[in-house]
Scaffold this active site. Structure first.
Site, short mmCIF file in Angstrom:
data_model
loop_
_atom_site.label_atom_id
_atom_site.label_comp_id
_atom_site.label_asym_id
_atom_site.label_seq_id
_atom_site.Cartn_x
_atom_site.Cartn_y
_atom_site.Cartn_z
N ASP A 208 -31.94 -27.94 40.70
CA ASP A 208 -32.81 -27.33 39.69
C ASP A 208 -31.94 -26.61 38.66
O ASP A 208 -30.73 -26.49 38.82
CB ASP A 208 -33.77 -26.33 40.35
CG ASP A 208 -33.01 -25.26 41.13
OD1 ASP A 208 -32.63 -24.24 40.53
OD2 ASP A 208 -32.77 -25.45 42.34
N ASP A 210 -32.40 -23.37 37.98
CA ASP A 210 -32.73 -21.97 38.18
C ASP A 210 -33.89 -21.61 37.24
O ASP A 210 -34.81 -22.42 37.09
CB ASP A 210 -31.49 -21.09 37.97
CG ASP A 210 -31.60 -19.76 38.72
OD1 ASP A 210 -32.06 -19.77 39.88
OD2 ASP A 210 -31.23 -18.72 38.15
#
Length: 284
Positions: A208, A210
């Site tokens: 991802d 974040d």
């Protein structure tokens, strides 16, 4: 023997033959799971596998039995440890499903036991290079040669306490420092491996962005989906790294405790000496 600590998404051992399971009791409690030991491929190399979070991901980052895990591998004869981590990216050019072999760590944890020592013995362990440089090079070469994934060498992994993800303010702060990855399990595992005089390096699979990126709000669903997508590339990397690992260690990790014990031997309590003998017995 080579150790492999599997992170999020890696709960089963590599293809091994002549497999045995070892339930190892340690002075620091029980490890995350029984250690699976077997022979890998045509090389006959012994590999010890341990799923960091347990076989069903029952253990959260702060309270993982890090000391028991490393102690168990040490007791079984492991000298070099390959690991994997699921991480968030702090850089636009490191998208999900990228592999990164970091070479630095910044510790933002607060509530973890980060040493085997104490209770009457003081050990000051150098930690300027938290990952074994030779293993970093080797693991990155393995990722580049064995997978189709983009593989980056180097970078700083900032280890947060968790289990919550970052706030936007924290995520933006980490980016402002020039750090590259954010995760929850590099510390104290890397510190303990160094205290155990093991070579240690990790391949981190980006799951991802974040929360710093516009319209990016990291979710468990996204993390699990990308961790699953990274699993094949991570296992291919680890397998190739084991197949091509030199027989001899080419670093100083194997005697990293030399000159680090700051307590006279006769001042160390007998119970403490017994507990840490596996690590510093040769130096006392």
């Amino acid at each position: 023997m080579i150790g492999f600590i599997g992170g999020s998404g890696i709960y089963e051992a590599l293809p091994l033959s002549n497999v045995t399971e070892h339930e190892v009791s340690t002075p620091y409690g029980d490890p995350s799971a029984p250690v699976t030991v077997g022979e890998f491929g045509d090389t006959g190399t012994e590999v010890a596998f341990l799923p960091r979070h347990g076989p069903d991901h029952q253990r959260e980052p702060t309270n993982l039995p890090y000391r028991a895990n490393i102690y168990a591998l040490k007791e079984l004869g492991v000298e070099r440890v390959l690991a994997s981590n699921a991480v968030g990216s702090l850089r636009e050019d490191l998208p999900p499903q990228t592999l990164v072999v970091p070479d630095q760590i910044f510790d933002r944890t607060k509530h973890r036991d980060s040493s085997f020592f104490g209770d009457g013995i003081v050990v000051h362990q150098p930690f300027a290079e938290p990952y074994c440089p030779h293993m970093v090079d080797h693991l990155h070469d393995a990722a580049s040669e064995a997978t189709d994934a983009d593989a980056e060498k180097g970078g700083t992994y900032v280890c947060i306490e968790g289990p919550q993800y970052s706030t936007k303010a924290e995520s933006e702060f980490y980016r402002a420092q020039g750090w590259d990855l954010v995760g929850m399990t590099a510390i104290p595992e890397a510190k303990l491996a160094r205290e155990a005089e093991m070579c240690y390096a990790t391949v981190a699979g980006v799951t991802d962005y974040d929360v710093w990126k516009e319209d990016s709000e990291v979710t468990l669903e996204e993390v699990l989906e990308n961790a699953a997508a990274n699993e094949t590339a991570i296992k291919q990397t680890i397998e190739h790294a084991i197949e091509t690992l030199p027989d001899a260690r080419e670093c100083d990790c194997g005697h990293s405790l030399e000159g680090t014990v700051n307590t006279p031997t006769d001042a160390i309590p007998a119970e403490t000496r017994e507990r840490v003998d596996i690590f510093v017995g040769d130096y006392l």
